[in-house]
Design a protein around this motif. Structure first.
Motif, short mmCIF file in Angstrom:
data_model
loop_
_atom_site.label_atom_id
_atom_site.label_comp_id
_atom_site.label_asym_id
_atom_site.label_seq_id
_atom_site.Cartn_x
_atom_site.Cartn_y
_atom_site.Cartn_z
N PHE A 76 -10.35 -22.07 2.63
CA PHE A 76 -10.69 -21.55 3.96
C PHE A 76 -10.32 -22.56 5.04
O PHE A 76 -9.83 -22.20 6.11
CB PHE A 76 -12.18 -21.23 4.04
CG PHE A 76 -12.62 -20.14 3.10
CD1 PHE A 76 -12.17 -18.84 3.25
CD2 PHE A 76 -13.48 -20.42 2.05
CE1 PHE A 76 -12.58 -17.83 2.38
CE2 PHE A 76 -13.89 -19.43 1.18
CZ PHE A 76 -13.44 -18.13 1.34
N LYS A 77 -10.56 -23.83 4.75
CA LYS A 77 -10.24 -24.88 5.71
C LYS A 77 -8.74 -25.01 5.91
O LYS A 77 -8.26 -25.20 7.04
CB LYS A 77 -10.83 -26.20 5.22
CG LYS A 77 -10.68 -27.35 6.20
CD LYS A 77 -11.33 -28.61 5.65
CE LYS A 77 -11.19 -29.77 6.62
NZ LYS A 77 -11.81 -31.01 6.09
N CYS A 78 -8.00 -24.90 4.81
CA CYS A 78 -6.55 -25.02 4.90
C CYS A 78 -5.94 -23.83 5.64
O CYS A 78 -4.91 -23.97 6.32
CB CYS A 78 -5.94 -25.13 3.50
SG CYS A 78 -6.42 -26.64 2.63
N ASN A 79 -6.56 -22.66 5.50
CA ASN A 79 -6.05 -21.46 6.16
C ASN A 79 -6.51 -21.33 7.60
O ASN A 79 -6.17 -20.36 8.28
CB ASN A 79 -6.47 -20.21 5.38
CG ASN A 79 -5.85 -20.17 3.99
OD1 ASN A 79 -4.77 -20.73 3.76
ND2 ASN A 79 -6.53 -19.53 3.04
N GLY A 80 -7.31 -22.28 8.07
CA GLY A 80 -7.75 -22.26 9.46
C GLY A 80 -9.00 -21.44 9.71
O GLY A 80 -9.39 -21.25 10.87
#
Length: 205
Positions: free
Chosen positions: A151-155
């Protein structure tokens, strides 16, 4: 005149006593470093002698030599091979028979009896079961953390914050179990808890 003479005599006596005390103090102060050095030398020699007696006879009397664990291992191996060549390991009591592992001579008798009773009934000590539970929860938690970082990597920061807060609660629960485990486990089997920053850095490697 007698009183004056008395004062003079007393003054003379006081001066002589003070001078003698000061001279004794100065002599003692000059002797104290030497005495202290002798005491330190004697203590160090006693310590060296005590440590020397702990070594095998082959390594004794070599104070200036740098000894290592390898030196002691070599002495032990040499003794074992020498004993094997002389046949000292032949015809030992119990040769060819299975070892009796019902008792542990290195464990506390009370603990050994307790473990034996638990083993006969198909149970394990509490710290063993707790260790399994902790390792299982850590494995599941790390898998969940790895998925959450997506989720963090996908923004998707809002979802990441929500999931990370839930993971932090689970992390505290795991660390509470680790703390309890370390209190009841035998010495030398303690384990470290989890740290949020280190786990995140571990995923980034």
């Amino acid at each position: 005149m007698v009183i004056i003479a008395g004062r003079g005599i007393s003054g003379f006596r006081w001066a002589s006593s003070s001078s003698s005390s000061s001279s004794s103090q100065s002599s003692s102060s000059t002797k104290s470093p030497k005495t202290e050095k002798k005491l330190v030398d004697r203590l160090s020699s006693v310590i060296d002698a005590a440590n020397d007696r702990k070594l095998p006879p082959e390594l004794r009397g070599q104070r200036n030599a740098v000894r290592s664990e390898t030196d002691i291992i070599n002495v032990v191996e040499h003794r074992i091979w020498h004993s094997m060549e002389e046949g000292q390991f032949e015809n030992l009591p119990g040769k060819g028979k299975p070892l009796n592992l019902n008792t542990n001579p290195h464990a506390d008798p009370a603990d050994d009896t307790l473990y034996r009773i638990l083993s006969k009934n198909g149970c394990a000590p509490e710290w063993v079961e707790l260790n399994k539970e902790i390792r299982s929860k850590i494995s599941e938690w790390r898998i969940a953390l790895k998925k959450a970082t997506e989720f963090k990597c996908n923004g998707d920061n809002s979802k990441w914050v929500e999931v990370s807060e839930a993971l932090k609660v689970q992390l505290r629960d795991i660390n509470d179990k680790v703390f309890r485990y370390n209190l009841i486990v035998p010495f030398g089997r303690q384990m470290f808890g989890l740290k949020w920053e280190k786990e995140l850095a571990r995923l980034e490697e």
